[in-house]
Every structure is written in C-alpha cells, then in structure tokens.
Design a protein around this motif. Structure first.
Motif: not given
Length: 544
Positions: A330-331, A333-335, A360, A363
């Motif tokens: 999940e991190k 997806e943001t970082q 995520g 990615e």
C-alpha cells in the motif's frame, strides 16, 4: 505398536511448543527412528482456511490438500518430510465427525456425551496419525486449564492405560520468569501448571523450561524436585539466534536419554553433522543480500512463515544471509516503488487475497522488470506479473484479474471454475470453500519448458511437483499475445499456466504454486534457491 510423546504447554501461549515438538522429532528421525507428527488445535473452527492471516498466521497446505496449522510447516521443515491431513485436527473436525455419525445412526440411539464419544473420537484420530510410525510426537495447542483443551487432556490421560499403546511420555513446556528487580528465577508458575496437569491425571516426565536467563544448577534441582521429575529431565530452552539451533541445544543437554529410557528406545545417536554445518552458516554467513519482500500482511509476519524460512534455507546453502526488507504494498501506491526498493538486490512479491495493496504490487513488479532486478512472483505475484506485462508491454490499459475488476475487457486472470467449465478438465483436485468459490489445493505436477530458468533451477527435471492454494488462474486465451511480446509460459499443469518468465530479463520468474511449502533446511526449494542465487549474482558480480 506406536509409542507416543505428548507435548503440552503451561502458564501462557507462544512458548515454542511447535519448535520443541519439531526439534524432538528431528532428533529422533536423525537417530534412525520412524517418526510421525501431530498438531491438535482446540479451536472450534474446522480448519484455518477461512481464518484471517492476521488472526491465525499462515495457512500451511499439505501434499494431500489439507489447510492446516502453520506448525505442520515447522514439522516438515525440521524432519525433511511431507505430512498429510491426518497430522492436524481441530475441535471443529472432531465435533463435526461425531455429530455426522450420530445423525446417520452410527451410535445406535445412544446419548452422545463428551465422555466417551468426543474423547473416543480424539483417541481414534491420534492413533490414526500414529499408524506406520514407531513414534508419534503430539503437540496439544493452547495451555493447561483452557476449557477447550479439557477433552484432549482426558484423551491423552486415557491413552496411558490403552492396551493398544506401547508407551507414552509427557513433556510440559512452561515459562520460568526472571524477576530482574529481585535477581531471581521464579518456579511458582511452573509448579502451579504442573499441579493442574496432575489434577487432570497427567504427570509430566520432562519440563522444557523457557527462560531469558540461564537456570542455575541449584534452581534446576529445585524445579525437578517440585515437579517430581529427574534432574536430567529439566531442559533449558533459551532464545536462539535461529530456531534451527534448538535441536542442537537440546542434544547438548542429552534430551533423548530420559525419553529413550522411558520408552525403551535403546541407544540414540542422532547424526546432526550436516544440520550443524547449516546452522553455522545461518548464524555466521560469509555473504549478504537484501531482498525487497512486497506484501500486505506485514502487521503479522507469521502470515509469511514458510516463505521467510525458505529464504533462510536457501541462504544457508549459499553461505549467505538473506536480509528481508519489508515493503508494504500500500505504501508503494503513495510513495512509489523506487523510493522503497532502490536499495534492494531483488524483488519478491508474495501471495495474498483481496484488492488491498494490489496496485502497489504491480508497481513493484514493473520496477523490477524495467530495472533488470531478479524477480520472483508467487501465486498472486505471478498473476500480477502477467497483469503488469499486459498493461505496460501489450498496452491493455484496463488489464486485470476479475478478482479485482469483474468487468475488465482484458481478464488476464479468471476463476478456476471458468477453466473447468471450458476445458471439461476432471483431473484437478479442488475444494469448494464454504465461503464460496473453488480452491485448488495440494500437490500437482508441473511440466517445465526445456531451456527455461524454471527447468534449470530444478536440475533440468521435465516434471516437478509443487503445492497450491488459490482460486484464480492465468487465462490461457492471452498466452499467444504474451509469448509474442516476450513473456513465455515455462510451466504447465493439466493445461493450466503454472509459470511465466521473461527470457530477455536476467532472472524473472512467476509461479502459480507455493514453492515455500516444500522447502526444508536440508533441502531448500529449487525455485527459491534459484531466486536467491540470482539475487546473490546480481549483488555480488565478482564475489571474493
């Protein structure tokens, strides 16, 4: 007839009954004995298959397709053996069996009671698990005094007097707290736990003492006297640098002597030379690599227990410490993937269920593929590698699994039910989950492609066997498009896609099966060993 070693726990849970049982089993097996293992789970769930990983940890899948407790994985890893569904049962299974038999008239109208019917079913299951073995090591989950465990305590008490049982030996794992302010170990929790066992009718013949500090000889003598066991039957269980050092610690304390004396096993001399060598390489390895482990259950890493251990096994055989850099998908997806994975030597994307963190993971796969980092995708990790390739190489922008987008125009991954409906395949051993959907469980053959990294990893074997636990499959409709674009199918089973690779990539492998379930300390899984070796080569192109 089989001899039985029962391992119970006292004071509190998580003291290491499973590692204790596995260690004793390993020592007996290395002494040339035919050893079976059994884990009894007092919870009322039928099995852990529908339990959250955060609630129960990993669900371990046996060769014959049973969803079992993670301790079965420890048994297999320590004894280098495959155990079947008879090596684990729960209260839910016991009561279900008795009720089903009662409903079909099997008890001829009797009033069904805990004694003798429930207890009798438990004894029957323990004996069945012991068939074909000289010794069965039985671990009873929970702690003495738990209301759920009382029928099991009664069952193992009764087995002491069973004419069909050649011998029994009771081991009690308990906590010895060290009170720092007083500078003393305290034996009262253990004494009370043993007293509760005695009240039930069980007298332990050995105490495994879990402690953070070494026990003085005077204290051990006091504990032996208080618990009515011989001095050589107080065995210390300290925290070790690796769980695989526990059998060696037990061996140094001559744990087999009192067991052998009571069960009349004769002289036991386990050959632990290779084991000792591997443990030394785990504790003090020559090399070091870092793997980016991308997952979604990082709150409880026990959810990935078998995979963590499999990396340790491979590292030991390569004299390399495999450091795990935990990455919450999940991190990413943001970082972004680069920020979280750039310091890693390779990327591993593990399995899982549900939509959380999936983008995520995709990615992370793209980052590994585009940066020529060794990559291993397991189960969902393979499926998402196909989705990532479809999106970013084939140009299918909405490519997805129907698990996450049922209306996608490019269903790269679909339910196994679709494959069964289309192919008429009848050779698959599947299980219809009570929560809905068909699960593919247990061991299946996999045909490997000549010249592939998969076949090379398995010593050029054209046919391998691995275990599964999943509902979704790669859609064979897209196989030609994927292969024309450079992603090759290198493993197949009954027409299903089992493995994919990118030949132009240094080392990129996705497998539908769970290779971690068949990895052992003395025989690591081939695909995971190949991945760690590729990681090592990437990190150390010119090792000293």
């Amino acid at each position: 007839m089989t001899k039985y070693i029962f391992v119970t726990g006292g004071v509190l849970s998580s003291l290491g009954k499973g590692i204790t049982a596995a260690s004793i089993g390993a020592l007996l097996k290395h002494s040339g004995k035919q050893v079976g293992m059994l884990k009894i789970d007092p919870y009322i769930n039928v099995d852990p298959g529908t339990m959250s990983p955060l609630e129960h940890g990993e669900v371990f899948v046996t060769k014959d397709g049973a969803e079992t407790d993670l301790d079965i994985g420890n048994y297999e890893r320590f004894l280098d053996a495959s155990f079947l569904r008879t090596s684990n049962f729960t209260t839910g299974q016991v009561y279900s069996s008795v009720i089903e038999r009662e409903r079909s008239g099997g008890y001829l109208g009797q009033t069904i009671q805990v004694v003798p019917h429930i207890v009798g079913e438990i004894v029957d299951r323990i004996k069945k698990a012991g068939e074909g073995h000289e010794i069965l090591v039985v671990e009873l989950g929970g702690t003495v005094g738990d209301i759920e465990g009382l029928p099991y305590m009664e069952a193992i008490r009764m087995m002491k007097h069973d004419d069909e049982v050649e011998g029994t030996f009771f081991i009690h794992v308990t906590l010895i707290p060290f009170i720092k302010a007083a500078g003393e170990h305290k034996s009262k929790p253990t004494q009370h736990s043993v007293q509760e066992l005695r009240r039930i009718g069980i007298t332990p013949q050995m105490i495994i003492a879990r402690s953070e500090e070494r026990l003085p000889k005077t204290f051990k003598k006091k504990l032996a006297l208080a618990c009515d066991v011989s001095n050589d039957s107080i065995i210390e269980a300290m925290d070790e640098q690796t769980i695989y050092a526990v059998p060696l610690s037990f061996l140094q304390q001559n744990i087999l002597a009192p067991i052998s004396k009571e069960l009349e096993l004769g002289e036991l001399k386990p050959d632990m030379e290779q084991w000792d060598s591997l443990v030394k390489k785990i504790v003090s390895p020559k090399y070091h690599v870092t793997i980016g482990f991308v997952g979604k259950y990082l709150e409880l890493k026990e959810s990935y227990k078998s995979l963590i251990e499999a990396l340790i096994h491979s590292g030991a055989h390569l004299d390399t410490r495999v450091a795990i850099h935990w990455v919450d998908s999940e991190k990413i997806e943001t970082q972004g993937a680069e920020a979280l994975l750039r310091d890693c030597d390779s990327v591993l994307v593990a399995g899982g269920f549900g939509n959380r963190g999936v983008e995520g993971k995709i990615e992370a796969i793209r980052y590994a593929r585009e940066n020529n980092m060794p990559y291993l995708g397991i189960c969902l990790g393979m499926q998402l590698s196909i989705v990532e390739y479809a999106r970013n190489v084939l140009g299918y922008e909405d490519a997805n699994s129907i698990e996450f987008n049922p209306t996608t125009t490019h269903p790269m991954i679909y339910l196994i039910d679709n494959f069964i409906d289309q192919s008429g395949e009848t050779q698959l051993r599947t299980h219809h989950s009570p929560m809905g959907g068909t699960l593919r469980l247990g061991e299946y053959p996999c045909e490997t492609k000549a010249g592939s990294k998969l076949r090379a990893a398995y010593n050029n074997e054209p046919l391998i066997y691995e275990r599964h636990r999943h509902r979704y499959e790669a859609n064979p409709t897209y196989r030609e498009a994927l292969e024309n674009a450079g992603m090759i199918v290198t493993g197949e089973s009954h027409g299903l896609i089992e493995a994919v690779e990118i030949p132009k990539h240094p080392w990129f492998l996705g497998v539908q099966f769970h290779p971690e379930f068949t990895s052992r300390l003395q025989s690591p899984n081939a695909s995971i060993l190949g991945f760690v070796k590729a990681t090592f080569d990437h990190a150390n192109p010119n090792p000293a």
